[in-house]
Design a protein around this motif. Sequence first.
Motif, short mmCIF file in Angstrom:
data_model
loop_
_atom_site.label_atom_id
_atom_site.label_comp_id
_atom_site.label_asym_id
_atom_site.label_seq_id
_atom_site.Cartn_x
_atom_site.Cartn_y
_atom_site.Cartn_z
N THR B 137 0.62 -1.28 0.03
CA THR B 137 -0.13 -0.04 0.15
C THR B 137 0.88 1.36 -0.16
OG1 THR B 137 -1.72 -1.25 1.20
CG2 THR B 137 -1.81 1.14 1.29
N LEU B 138 1.89 1.29 0.87
CA LEU B 138 2.70 2.43 0.97
C LEU B 138 3.40 2.59 -0.35
CD1 LEU B 138 4.22 2.17 4.65
CD2 LEU B 138 2.51 3.85 3.72
N LEU B 139 4.04 1.66 -0.90
CA LEU B 139 4.69 1.68 -1.99
C LEU B 139 3.80 2.26 -3.23
CD1 LEU B 139 7.04 -1.50 -2.23
CD2 LEU B 139 7.73 1.21 -1.41
N GLY B 140 2.44 1.86 -3.17
CA GLY B 140 1.67 2.15 -4.28
C GLY B 140 1.24 3.70 -3.82
N ARG B 141 1.28 4.07 -2.77
CA ARG B 141 1.08 5.70 -2.50
C ARG B 141 2.41 6.47 -2.81
NH1 ARG B 141 -3.87 6.76 -0.11
NH2 ARG B 141 -5.21 5.03 0.13
N GLN B 142 3.24 5.71 -3.29
CA GLN B 142 4.77 6.48 -3.52
C GLN B 142 5.19 7.18 -2.61
OE1 GLN B 142 3.58 4.68 -6.84
NE2 GLN B 142 5.25 6.06 -7.24
N VAL B 143 5.23 6.62 -1.16
CA VAL B 143 5.91 7.45 -0.38
C VAL B 143 7.30 7.50 -0.36
CG1 VAL B 143 4.26 6.46 1.80
CG2 VAL B 143 6.32 5.09 0.90
N ASP B 144 7.77 8.55 0.01
CA ASP B 144 9.28 8.90 -0.33
C ASP B 144 10.06 7.99 0.57
OD1 ASP B 144 8.24 10.84 -2.02
OD2 ASP B 144 8.55 12.48 -0.38
N GLY B 145 9.60 7.28 1.31
CA GLY B 145 10.28 6.59 2.40
C GLY B 145 9.25 6.04 3.51
N ILE B 146 10.20 5.13 4.23
CA ILE B 146 9.58 4.05 5.14
C ILE B 146 10.23 4.01 6.61
CG2 ILE B 146 8.54 1.93 5.93
CD1 ILE B 146 7.90 1.55 2.87
N ILE B 147 9.41 4.36 7.63
CA ILE B 147 10.09 4.10 9.10
C ILE B 147 9.57 2.78 9.47
CG2 ILE B 147 10.27 4.80 11.45
CD1 ILE B 147 10.55 7.45 10.24
N VAL B 148 10.25 1.95 10.03
CA VAL B 148 9.65 0.65 10.25
C VAL B 148 10.13 0.64 11.93
CG1 VAL B 148 9.89 -1.87 10.31
CG2 VAL B 148 10.10 -0.82 8.34
N THR B 149 9.18 0.58 12.70
CA THR B 149 9.25 0.58 14.22
C THR B 149 8.71 -0.82 14.80
OG1 THR B 149 7.23 1.36 15.00
CG2 THR B 149 8.75 3.07 14.27
N GLY B 150 8.98 -0.96 16.09
CA GLY B 150 8.49 -2.23 16.55
C GLY B 150 8.54 -2.13 18.22
N ARG B 151 8.18 -3.03 19.09
CA ARG B 151 8.23 -3.08 20.59
C ARG B 151 9.48 -3.54 21.06
NH1 ARG B 151 4.19 -6.97 22.74
NH2 ARG B 151 3.97 -6.78 20.41
N ARG B 152 10.00 -4.33 20.19
CA ARG B 152 11.26 -5.15 20.89
C ARG B 152 12.56 -4.56 20.01
NH1 ARG B 152 9.57 -11.13 22.19
NH2 ARG B 152 11.94 -11.34 22.20
N THR B 153 13.56 -4.70 20.76
CA THR B 153 14.79 -3.96 20.21
C THR B 153 15.56 -5.14 19.35
OG1 THR B 153 16.14 -4.82 22.24
CG2 THR B 153 15.33 -2.43 21.75
N GLN B 154 15.08 -6.30 19.44
CA GLN B 154 15.82 -7.30 18.74
C GLN B 154 15.71 -7.08 17.14
OE1 GLN B 154 14.89 -11.29 20.14
NE2 GLN B 154 16.66 -11.82 19.12
N ALA B 155 16.80 -7.40 16.50
CA ALA B 155 17.05 -7.52 15.13
C ALA B 155 15.88 -8.33 14.49
CB ALA B 155 18.54 -7.89 14.58
N ARG B 156 15.49 -7.91 13.26
CA ARG B 156 14.35 -8.53 12.61
C ARG B 156 14.87 -8.58 11.16
NH1 ARG B 156 9.29 -6.08 10.59
NH2 ARG B 156 10.09 -6.84 8.70
N PRO B 157 14.38 -9.54 10.53
CA PRO B 157 14.66 -9.67 8.95
C PRO B 157 14.12 -8.56 8.17
CG PRO B 157 13.49 -11.79 9.53
CD PRO B 157 13.14 -10.74 10.68
N PRO B 158 14.74 -7.93 7.32
CA PRO B 158 14.59 -6.55 6.47
C PRO B 158 12.87 -6.64 5.96
CG PRO B 158 16.40 -7.33 5.69
CD PRO B 158 15.95 -8.36 6.73
N ILE B 159 12.13 -5.72 6.16
CA ILE B 159 10.94 -5.87 5.76
C ILE B 159 10.59 -6.00 4.12
CG2 ILE B 159 10.43 -3.31 5.25
CD1 ILE B 159 7.71 -3.59 6.77
N GLY B 160 11.85 -5.74 3.74
CA GLY B 160 11.81 -6.01 1.88
C GLY B 160 13.34 -5.77 1.37
N VAL B 161 13.29 -6.28 0.32
CA VAL B 161 14.78 -6.03 -0.26
C VAL B 161 14.66 -5.39 -1.43
CG1 VAL B 161 15.96 -7.96 0.87
CG2 VAL B 161 14.71 -8.39 -1.28
N GLY B 162 15.55 -4.56 -1.98
CA GLY B 162 15.56 -3.74 -3.35
C GLY B 162 14.35 -2.95 -3.27
#
Lengths: 359, 359
Positions: B137-162
């Motif tokens: 949805t965000l990509l379709g709306r052509q956002v200029d960038g994305i911030i990903v947040t969460g509750r835990r500090t643990q590293a997570r897999p990237p939300i997407g590649v490329g």
Amino acid sequence: MRPCQGEVTVWLPEPGNGEETLGAIDRAATISEVAALAGVSPGTASKALNGRGALRPETRRRVQEAAEQLGFVANAAARSLQAGRTYTVGMITTDSIGRFSIPLLIGAEDALGAGQVSVFLCDARDDPIREQYYLRTLLGRQVDGIIVTGRRTQARPPIGVGLPVPVVYAFISSTDPADCSVVPDEADGARRAIEHLLAVGRRRIAHVTGPEHHHSATVRAAAALRTLAAAGLEPAANVLFGEWSEAWGRQAAGILLSTGAEVDAVFCGSDQIARGLAEALQEAGRAVPRDVALVGFDNWDVMVDGSRPALTSIDMDLEGIGRTAAELLLTAINGEPAHGRHALPGRLIPRASTAVNPF
Amino acid sequence: MRPCQGEVTVWLPEPGNGEETLGAIDRAATISEVAALAGVSPGTASKALNGRGALRPETRRRVQEAAEQLGFVANAAARSLQAGRTYTVGMITTDSIGRFSIPLLIGAEDALGAGQVSVFLCDARDDPIREQYYLRTLLGRQVDGIIVTGRRTQARPPIGVGLPVPVVYAFISSTDPADCSVVPDEADGARRAIEHLLAVGRRRIAHVTGPEHHHSATVRAAAALRTLAAAGLEPAANVLFGEWSEAWGRQAAGILLSTGAEVDAVFCGSDQIARGLAEALQEAGRAVPRDVALVGFDNWDVMVDGSRPALTSIDMDLEGIGRTAAELLLTAINGEPAHGRHALPGRLIPRASTAVNPF
DNA sequence: AGCGTCAGGGCAATCGTTTTCCTTCCGTTG
DNA sequence: CAACGGAAGGAAAACGATTGCCCTGACGCT
């Protein structure tokens, strides 16, 4: 601009990490590119992807595969430019995003997300200037509608008049009765609290709550007194107005005890007050709920569960309010605006602080 | 669709309210209308309003007045269609919006709002499907960038590649070191806590924290032990892993007391744990901070202020993390992407629970 | 064989703004 | 007086998707 202030530690990625990300997308694909790949015209590609027009199934499939392959997502700006709708609503929290705004926000986002509508979030921080600034921003972005929320249930002046898009107020309400507001029925909540205490056999009931100038405090207090009167009872003590804090709850416990009033239950205007009261009562040797039963308000998890005993509390169903507001906004966007003040009932969540048999 | 479920009370506005809203806007004005009113071409009007081109001051003024009069706000869809930028960023909270997300969100919104950038908020609720849906949805709306947040500090897999737009992770981090993450320096926070306890003269220090499988718990515990070791000290007891709750804090107090360890300070992995511990210790006759000093973690207002005595705590500066993430995102959007894991230091906020002279 | 019909798909206008050329007009200078 | 230059503003293309309209075959019917 210095992005980081203060000390900052940075781990840079190891250089020479040769793997290229697969499927990297430099620039979002356009429908023309999809069309070219599928060997059709852009118009046809549009029809294929939107299930319109008369197309051979095979063509449709070819276009869909091309879109898939290019990771095509339609440019929302172009689409809304031509459709005149953005499938976007604005959400202005007039005071800061806080404990009350979040469930509202989640509820609204829930109802809207299902309808493919995205939410623009704006935090006006109690500042009328920011509020108007955000309003203009949202209008410039051609949102289809606006939800206005806030921390206090008190009615507020409309955020704007004659706006080109529908507005729904959630939690707070507008002073203009023609506006649409969705609010908790706080009087109903207070009634449920008192009736619950009566149901568990209490008769000498006091009420401790927040500031007298606070709308919620007065509404809840009045409803509590009405409910008591309807049962032929007087309150066990004058209503104690103070603040929405644990400290005030502790202080109020001292006041109640010192007056010598034989209180067997206290309805508190907030969970924080109830928690403070519970602590102080027990330190003074009164058992909860055996000697004094307690009911809080807000059903704030961290308070009702952290308190000992766990607190019976009134849940205003904030998420439901947010959801309802969003649904009303959607119907307004579709041309059927609602008006007036919609009061949603809450629920009483019974816990140990009013248990009949605390063993 | 039934907008309201359950009982609902509605007050309708009184009919016959004859006043018309002034300045009502049925449809947003376009720049062509402004141009026509000012007697210029749309292109000229655009230049006048955006301070571009060579125009007579008087013409510029005329256009501006016309725009004012019509309440003109440029259509953002049209503008971004042609500019290729939307001045919008997406914010995906991978787990639900909660206590940690809000300050992040406020900080980010702060940094972005100043740059005229709006925030699309998406709550993925721990659901990878929703997450990917929102990403599209965000990509379709052509956002200029994305911030990903969460509750835990643990590293997570990237939300997407490329992805075609820059992404910054806030609070959580990405497992891909080439991604940009802004996280609290939890080890540094733990160090500050221990050093503070040492500075106020404590030597027999225990640590009570959350689940052992929780990244934050292990990081903080390890740093605490390291700091103690650096001072030539052993912990006064084994690290107690449990959960992030007051109940666990109370239970842990019992454990510490029963082991007979002569503890004169406890560093707690969260404010909730510290509050529970404070309560239970004092019920067992230990004075805080006289006999046992306490340091919490998170600096959560309702906990540190509600606790008695008020809790010294480590503040991770979540708002600063959100702001920094947003600033890094803005610079990435402007073509200077940052990489790696940026750890921001926290602060220790001293309160009564570690006061040297508690009188 | 000729005509009508319809499926399938291309063409072009449209949305509102910005921006890149142009054109025009005026004043100045050689 | 002609030529040039700059200031002021207009015309039109472009951004990307959608959609109504039109065109082209193919097929069926008479």
